[in-house]
Write a protein that holds these residues in place. Structure first.
Motif: not given
Ligand code: ATP
Length: 555
Positions: A420-423, A425-433, A465-470
């Motif tokens: 939540g709060g991360l920019p 709309t496609d953050r789920t896809a990016k996070a999975e990547h 944590a690195l993923l979140t920062a990215c």
């Protein structure tokens, strides 16, 4: 300021409304008793008006009491929420250094314990209002029945209040001292919960910390609490004794001195008995009020400290320019006072971080690398000098926007489960990547915008944590010994792939590192030595230095 005063100041209208309902309820209750007495006096010849008044008072007492309770429950829940909110906002708006100085145990103790103590006390407030009004109406009724009885009752009430005040000052001193011990207890609890492994392995320390030190603090806390609460109980007992004494005086002295008719005596004693039973609840509530008052003082003290440390402004300031080219330290300095008067001083530093470069900050333990990172990211305010973003100085007015330039993983990072709060709309896809790239996809997935688990090894948690920062997609990254917990494969990935990728995207990357094997990937290496920049050179040039030299310079 007491609990009543605080409520009056912060929630005047609902509090006064609840008070009014309690007062009506108390008055109705006492009138009810008076009416019962009147009905008993009529011995069967009760007029219809009295019957109606009886029914009306029954309903009024119950309804207004319910209303008062309900209003005060709402008020107290809102009050608790606002108190917690003020503390949380205070922590988030206060400069990090001031929060660090206060320490987490003290903040936890206020948030988790003091607020609950106050919450426990608030439901008793309607009862106090009810009983106080009840007592006033009873005294008025007694004045009608017998002025002498009313005067004596008032005198007894005055003595009871005086005795209570005397006791309570003493009791509050002990409860205050117990509360001081509570902060120490929370420090021990923190050592026990965060140092469980070390304590399990080391019997000596376990006995010293979880045994002797904890026991000593807990014993003092218990002794002071018991003493304080007993004093309040003593006050309650004295109040009760004074009223029983009053009834005794009425029963055995008044008939002889004032020649009171038996009917007057019966009425008076009955009213006083009701009064005592109504005040009984208040008396047992007094110790709770005592603790709540101490807790409120403590919370106010914390809030005053946080507010006195200066609020950081979080307003909708325009974002910092996306095409910034450099961040400049001009005479930036920060000092930590030491225990024995000596202090560690970083700076004054004159230095430029350039856009799109990979900069390694190296140096021995305690040489000031993390402090430099905190100053760079705007988490610490420079005590001297200033940070400049291109040709604009970073000030209180634009620091929030300046901080938005940074993504960071500190060595004592906190891993949020929610995205939540991360920019994007496609953050789920990016996070999975990124989960796939960081080889965590077999362990973690994204479920409802959260990591399915964070119960992982330290190295894996750091990858998350690195993923979140990215995902935050900032223009400047700070990694404080990120690779220290990674296996060789991920060290290689971090230093050779990820840093190059970020650089290719024109990000500035500041890497705090002891991995001399990878120093060559840096565009520039800055070596800190006892808080001073001893070398600022291109990445290749450091090869003439041994690892020992690279990592020297701490205290
Ligand atoms: N919270 C603090 N309170 C008081 N002094 C501190 C605090 N944090 C750091 N210091 C002091 O500042 C000095 C520099 O600390 P810093 O964390 O910046 O060093 P570092 O170079 O990052 O060390 P390391 O390589 O061990 O992480 C330390 O030697 C310590 O004396």
């Amino acid at each position: 300021m007491g609990l009543f005063g605080y409520l009056l100041r912060t929630s005047r209208r609902p509090f006064l409304l609840a008070l009014a309902a309690s007062v009506i309820s108390g008055a109705a209750g006492a009138s009810f008793i008076a009416l019962v007495n009147t009905a008993l006096g009529r011995a069967g010849h009760v007029p219809a008006a009295v019957v109606w008044a009886f029914a009306g008072l029954c309903v009024a007492t119950v309804v207004t009491r319910f209303l008062a309770q309900n209003l005060l429950f709402r008020l107290s829940q809102g009050f608790i929420y606002r108190l917690r909110r003020r503390l949380v906002d205070g922590i988030l708006d206060t400069p990090l250094r001031s929060v660090e100085k206060l320490g987490t145990p003290r903040l936890y103790s206020a948030l988790a314990d003091d607020v609950v103590v106050i919450a426990d006390a608030l439901p008793g407030l309607p009862m106090v209002c009810f009983s106080a009004t009840f007592a006033v109406v009873c005294v008025v009724y007694l004045a009608v029945v017998s002025p002498a009885v009313a005067l004596t009752s008032l005198l007894a009430l005055g003595v009871a209040v005086g005795v209570y005040r005397m006791f309570s000052a003493y009791g509050m001193r002990h409860l205050g001292a117990a509360r001081e011990e509570q902060d120490r207890l929370f420090e021990h609890f923190r050592a026990v919960t965060e140092g469980t492994k070390e304590l399990k392995l080391d019997r000596g320390r376990r006995e010293a910390l979880a045994g002797a030190a904890l026991d000593a603090t807990a014993t003092t806390y218990r002794r002071r609490s018991v003493l304080g609460l007993s004093v309040f109980e003593g006050a309650a007992g004295s109040g009760q004794a004074i009223f029983f004494g009053l009834i005794g005086v009425l029963l055995f002295v008044f008939p002889a001195v004032f020649a009171l008719p038996a009917r007057t005596l019966t009425d008076s004693v009955m009213v006083l008995l009701f009064m005592v039973s109504s005040l009984q609840g208040v008396l047992t509530w007094l110790p709770v009020l005592g603790r709540a008052t101490v807790a409120l003082h403590k919370i106010e003290e914390r809030l005053e400290y946080l507010e006195g440390a200066g609020r950081e402004k979080h307003h909708d300031h325009p974002a910092a320019p996306a095409d910034w080219q450099q961040i400049g330290f001009r005479g930036v300095a920060h000092a930590y006072p030491g225990a024995a008067g000596e202090q560690f001083v970083l700076g004054p530093l004159d230095f430029t971080f350039r856009r799109g470069e990979v900069l390694f900050v190296v140096g021995g333990n305690g040489s000031g690398k993390t402090t430099l990172a905190k100053l760079l990211t705007g988490l610490y305010l420079p005590e001297k000098g200033a940070v400049w973003l291109d040709d604009r100085e970073v000030t209180d007015d634009n620091r929030d926007a300046y901080r938005a330039l940074f993504g960071a993983v500190f060595s004592d990072f906190f891993l949020f489960e929610s995205l939540g709060g991360l920019p994007g709309t496609d953050r789920t896809a990016k996070a999975e990547h990124y989960l796939r790239r960081l080889q965590l996809d077999h362990k973690v997935s994204i479920v409802d915008d959260r990591f399915s688990t964070t119960a992982l090894s330290q190295g894996q948690r750091k990858r998350l944590a690195l993923l979140t920062a990215c995902l935050a997609d900032r223009s400047c990254y700070v990694f404080d010994e990120w690779a220290a917990d990674q296996d060789p494969v991920f060290k290689e990935f971090f230093y050779t792939e990820l840093l190059a990728e970020l650089k290719a995207r024109n990000k500035t990357v500041v890497v705090i590192s002891h991995d001399d094997r990878y120093f060559a990937v840096a565009d520039r290496i800055v070596r800190l030595d006892y808080g001073q920049i001893r070398a600022d050179r291109p990445g290749e040039d450091r090869r003439d230095r041994t690892p020992e030299e690279e990592n020297s310079g701490g205290r």
